[in-house]
Design a protein around this motif. Structure first.
Motif, short mmCIF file in Angstrom:
data_model
loop_
_atom_site.label_atom_id
_atom_site.label_comp_id
_atom_site.label_asym_id
_atom_site.label_seq_id
_atom_site.Cartn_x
_atom_site.Cartn_y
_atom_site.Cartn_z
N MET A 90 9.14 3.63 -47.85
CA MET A 90 8.87 2.43 -48.62
C MET A 90 10.14 1.61 -48.82
O MET A 90 10.16 0.39 -48.62
CB MET A 90 8.24 2.80 -49.97
CG MET A 90 7.93 1.61 -50.89
SD MET A 90 9.33 1.00 -51.89
CE MET A 90 9.55 2.35 -53.04
N LYS A 91 11.21 2.30 -49.22
CA LYS A 91 12.48 1.59 -49.45
C LYS A 91 12.98 0.91 -48.18
O LYS A 91 13.44 -0.24 -48.21
CB LYS A 91 13.53 2.59 -49.96
CG LYS A 91 13.30 3.08 -51.39
CD LYS A 91 14.29 4.16 -51.77
CE LYS A 91 15.70 3.66 -51.85
NZ LYS A 91 16.64 4.71 -52.30
N MET A 92 12.85 1.60 -47.07
CA MET A 92 13.30 1.04 -45.79
C MET A 92 12.48 -0.20 -45.41
O MET A 92 13.03 -1.22 -45.01
CB MET A 92 13.19 2.09 -44.69
CG MET A 92 13.68 1.63 -43.32
SD MET A 92 13.54 2.95 -42.08
CE MET A 92 11.74 3.14 -42.02
N GLU A 93 11.16 -0.12 -45.59
CA GLU A 93 10.28 -1.24 -45.22
C GLU A 93 10.49 -2.44 -46.13
O GLU A 93 10.55 -3.58 -45.65
CB GLU A 93 8.82 -0.78 -45.24
CG GLU A 93 8.49 0.16 -44.10
CD GLU A 93 7.19 0.91 -44.31
OE1 GLU A 93 6.72 1.54 -43.35
OE2 GLU A 93 6.64 0.87 -45.44
N VAL A 94 10.59 -2.19 -47.43
CA VAL A 94 10.83 -3.30 -48.36
C VAL A 94 12.18 -3.95 -48.06
O VAL A 94 12.31 -5.19 -48.06
CB VAL A 94 10.77 -2.82 -49.83
CG1 VAL A 94 11.24 -3.93 -50.78
CG2 VAL A 94 9.35 -2.39 -50.19
N THR A 95 13.18 -3.14 -47.79
CA THR A 95 14.51 -3.66 -47.48
C THR A 95 14.46 -4.56 -46.24
O THR A 95 15.10 -5.63 -46.21
CB THR A 95 15.51 -2.51 -47.25
OG1 THR A 95 15.58 -1.71 -48.45
CG2 THR A 95 16.90 -3.04 -46.93
N GLU A 96 13.70 -4.15 -45.22
CA GLU A 96 13.57 -4.95 -44.00
C GLU A 96 12.84 -6.26 -44.28
O GLU A 96 13.23 -7.33 -43.79
CB GLU A 96 12.83 -4.16 -42.92
CG GLU A 96 13.69 -3.11 -42.23
CD GLU A 96 14.90 -3.74 -41.54
OE1 GLU A 96 14.73 -4.70 -40.77
OE2 GLU A 96 16.03 -3.27 -41.81
N LEU A 97 11.77 -6.21 -45.07
CA LEU A 97 11.04 -7.44 -45.41
C LEU A 97 11.91 -8.38 -46.22
O LEU A 97 11.90 -9.61 -46.02
CB LEU A 97 9.77 -7.08 -46.20
CG LEU A 97 8.63 -6.46 -45.38
CD1 LEU A 97 7.57 -5.86 -46.29
CD2 LEU A 97 8.00 -7.51 -44.46
N VAL A 98 12.69 -7.83 -47.15
CA VAL A 98 13.60 -8.65 -47.96
C VAL A 98 14.67 -9.29 -47.07
O VAL A 98 15.00 -10.47 -47.24
CB VAL A 98 14.25 -7.80 -49.08
CG1 VAL A 98 15.41 -8.56 -49.73
CG2 VAL A 98 13.22 -7.41 -50.14
N ARG A 99 15.18 -8.52 -46.11
CA ARG A 99 16.20 -9.06 -45.21
C ARG A 99 15.65 -10.27 -44.43
O ARG A 99 16.32 -11.28 -44.27
CB ARG A 99 16.68 -7.98 -44.24
CG ARG A 99 17.80 -8.48 -43.31
CD ARG A 99 18.28 -7.39 -42.35
NE ARG A 99 18.99 -6.34 -43.09
CZ ARG A 99 18.60 -5.09 -43.19
NH1 ARG A 99 17.48 -4.70 -42.59
NH2 ARG A 99 19.31 -4.21 -43.87
#
Length: 513
Positions: free
Chosen positions: A251-260
Motif C-alpha cells: 500500500m505504501k509503495m503504491e500510494v507513494t507512486e501515485l503521489v509522485r
C-alpha cells in the motif's frame, strides 16, 4: 538420565515455577491495589494472571461476549484482554454520555500494537495529539472543498453509477458475487476525491489496492491478530501478521507512486484532490522555512491510506448488506421499488429525492443499524483520569501500545440493538425509522457512524453514496437468490473481520427495464 540432564531439567522446572509465582504475586498485588483514593473501578469478571478474561471471550465474536457480560455487570464494566485492561461502555445512554457529553475526556484513540506497527502514530484513524488534530482538520476541510456531502460529490457518484450498472447488466440475470463490483464503484468515489480521478475496474493497480484493503481489514479482525494485540511477542509465529505487513508495505509503495505522479503534474492554482492540496501546503511551509510541520510524507501516505480503506470498506460493505437484505426480504424490496417508481419514475435518482422517499430512506438506515458493521467501534482511551457514572477510569496511554493503559470500547452493537431504544432490535424492521403516517423519523440511538470527536469524518459522503447507489440499483434491478436457493437459505451470519461483512454469497440481478 545423566546428572547434568537432571540438573538442567530441575533448573528449568524451578525457573518455570518461579515465573508462575512471580506473575501470581504481581496479579494479587495489582488486583488488591485498586486504590480507594482514586475511586471504585468498574466491575467485571475476575481476570486470570497474564491471560486476563481471554478464556471467557469468543475471539471470533467478541462483541457478542461483551453484550452478554453487560447484562450481568451493567452498562460500564471492566474486562482484561490478556494483560490489557479494557473498560466497556454498553447501551445508548452510556455511550452517548461518554462520546458526546464528555467528548473531550473520551476522545483519544487507543492504538493497539498492530495499528501502531503499521501507522506509527501517523495519519488520521490511528493517531492522537496535535498531529491527529491537524490531519483530521485538514482532511475535513479539503474533503468538503472537493465536494464531500455537497453537489460535487453527487456529481462524482452519478458519474460512477452507470459503470456499476453496466457491470451488473453483463451478468444477464445470472448469479454473481456482489463484492468486487460494489467495492470498486464505491472506492472510485473516494479515489476521485483523494487523487482527483477515478480508475477503470480493470486497472490492475486499482483492483489490487481495493482487494488488498479488503483483505487487510478482514485480517485485522482475525482471532490471531487479536492474540497479537494481547501478546505482541507472539508476532513471529502469526502468519496473518506477515500477510498484513506485506499488504501495508505494498500500500505504501503504491500510494507513494501515485503521489509522485501527481507531484510531477501539480498545479498549485488548480488542485485536483486531497493529495494536491496536501502537497501544496507542504511546499508552502517548506518555502517559508518551516521544516518541522505535520505536513510530511508519512502523514500524507497514511492519511491517504486511511481515507481510501475506510471510504471503500464501510460504505461498500453496507451497500452489499442492503442488496442481500432485499433478496432476503422481497416484500420489502417490492415496497422500495414501488416508492421509487411512483416518486421518481425512470429518471436518475438525486440526493434531493431523499425527502420524498421516506420508506427507502428508512430501509437504508435499518440496513446500517442491523448490519452493525463496526460493532466495537475503534477503541478509545481517556485523555485524563475520569470519574464516570461513579466509577474511576485511569488515563490511557496513547503514546505506545507497549505502555499498558486503559482501553475504552464504546460497544456500538449494544447501541444499535439496545432493546430500550428499538422495538425489535434483532430483526430487520424499517418501521424503526417511520412514524404512523409513514414519514421518516430520525432516531438518536442511530450511531452507525459513532459519535463525538472520533465520529466518522466521511459520514456526509457515505450517506450520499448509500442513498444514490441503493436507489439507482433498486430502480434498475430486482435482486434475488441464485436459482435453487430460497430466501430462507440466504445466510445473514457476518464474516469475521475488523468490520462485519456478509458471508460469501451470490445474488441474481434481473433487469427491471
Amino acid at each position: 538420565m545423566s546428572l547434568m540432564e537432571g540438573l538442567l531439567q530441575t533448573s528449568s522446572t524451578v525457573t518455570l515455577l518461579g515465573t508462575v509465582l512471580f506473575l501470581l504475586v504481581l496479579y494479587l498485588c495489582s488486583s488488591g491495589s485498586s486504590s480507594e483514593e482514586q475511586g471504585k473501578e468498574p466491575p467485571g469478571p475476575r481476570p486470570l494472571p497474564l491471560l486476563g478474561n481471554m478464556l471467557q471471550l469468543d475471539l471470533k465474536k467478541p462483541y457478542c461476549t461483551l453484550c452478554e457480560l453487560s447484562k450481568k455487570y451493567g452498562p460500564i464494566f471492566t474486562v482484561h484482554f490478556g494483560p490489557k485492561k479494557v473498560v466497556v461502555l454498553a447501551g445508548y445512554k452510556t455511550v452517548k454520555q461518554a462520546l458526546v457529553n464528555q467528548a473531550e475526556d473520551f476522545g483519544d484513540r487507543d492504538i493497539t500494537p498492530v495499528f501502531y506497527d503499521f501507522n506509527q502514530g501517523h495519519g488520521i484513524l490511528f493517531a492522537n495529539g496535535d498531529s491527529w488534530k491537524e490531519m483530521r482538520r485538514f482532511a475535513l476541510t479539503n474533503l468538503r472543498d472537493f465536494g464531500m456531502g455537497k453537489k460535487g460529490s453527487e456529481e462524482k457518484i452519478l458519474e460512477e453509477i452507470p459503470y456499476l450498472i453496466e457491470v451488473l447488466e453483463k451478468h444477464e440475470g445470472k448469479a454473481f458475487d456482489t463484492a468486487q463490483p460494489v467495492l470498486y464503484a464505491v472506492s472510485n468515489i473516494i479515489s476521485a476525491i483523494v487523487y482527483g480521478s477515478r480508475f477503470e475496474y480493470t486497472d490492475p493497480l486499482f483492483t489490487g489496492m481495493v482487494d488488498r484493503a479488503k483483505e487487510s481489514i478482514h485480517l485485522t479482525g482475525s482471532a490471531s491478530i487479536q492474540m497479537y494485540n494481547m501478546f505482541p511477542w507472539l508476532g513471529p509465529w502469526i502468519n496473518n501478521l506477515t500477510r498484513l505487513k506485506k499488504n501495508i508495505a505494498d500500500m505504501k509503495m503504491e500510494v507513494t507512486e501515485l503521489v509522485r505522479g501527481l507531484k510531477e503534474t501539480l498545479n498549485p492554482h488548480m488542485c485536483r484532490g486531497f493529495v494536491d492540496s496536501f502537497l501544496v501546503r507542504k511546499q508552502t511551509l517548506e518555502e517559508s522555512g518551516n521544516m518541522d510541520s505535520f505536513y510530511h510524507d508519512d502523514n500524507l501516505v497514511f492519511s491517504v491510506g486511511n481515507l481510501f480503506a475506510a471510504g471503500t470498506d464501510t460504505t461498500g460493505t453496507t451497500l452489499r448488506w442492503g442488496l442481500l437484505l432485499m433478496a432476503k426480504y422481497p416484500h420489502i424490496q417490492d415496497q422500495v421499488q414501488e416508492e421509487i417508481s411512483r416518486v421518481i419514475g425512470s429518471r436518475q435518482p438525486l440526493v434531493e429525492d431523499r425527502k420524498n422517499l421516506p420508506y427507502t430512506d428508512a430501509v437504508i438506515h435499518e440496513t446500517q443499524r442491523l448490519a452493525n458493521i463496526v460493532p466495537m467501534s475503534i477503541p478509545h482511551t481517556t485523555s485524563r483520569d475520569v470519574t464516570f457514572q461513579g466509577y474511576f477510569i485511569k488515563k490511557g496511554s496513547c503514546a505506545s501500545p507497549l505502555l499498558q493503559g486503559t482501553s475504552v470500547i464504546p460497544l456500538l452493537t449494544s447501541v444499535l440493538q439496545d432493546d430500550s431504544e428499538w422495538e425489535s432490535p434483532n430483526t430487520f424492521n424499517p418501521s424503526h425509522f417511520l412514524d404512523e403516517q409513514g414519514g421518516f423519523v430520525k432516531r438518536d440511538a442511530f450511531m452507525a457512524f459513532s459519535a463525538g470527536r472520533r465520529v466518522c469524518l466521511g459520514e456526509g459522503l457515505a450517506r450520499m453514496e448509500l442513498f444514490l447507489f441503493f436507489t439507482s440499483l433498486l430502480q434498475c434491478f430486482h435482486f434475488s437468490p441464485p436459482p435453487g436457493v430460497t430466501e430462507d437459505d440466504l445466510d445473514l451470519t457476518p464474516l469475521l473481520g475488523f468490520t462485519l461483512n456478509p458471508s460469501p454469497h451470490q445474488l441474481s440481478a434481473v433487469s427491471r427495464v
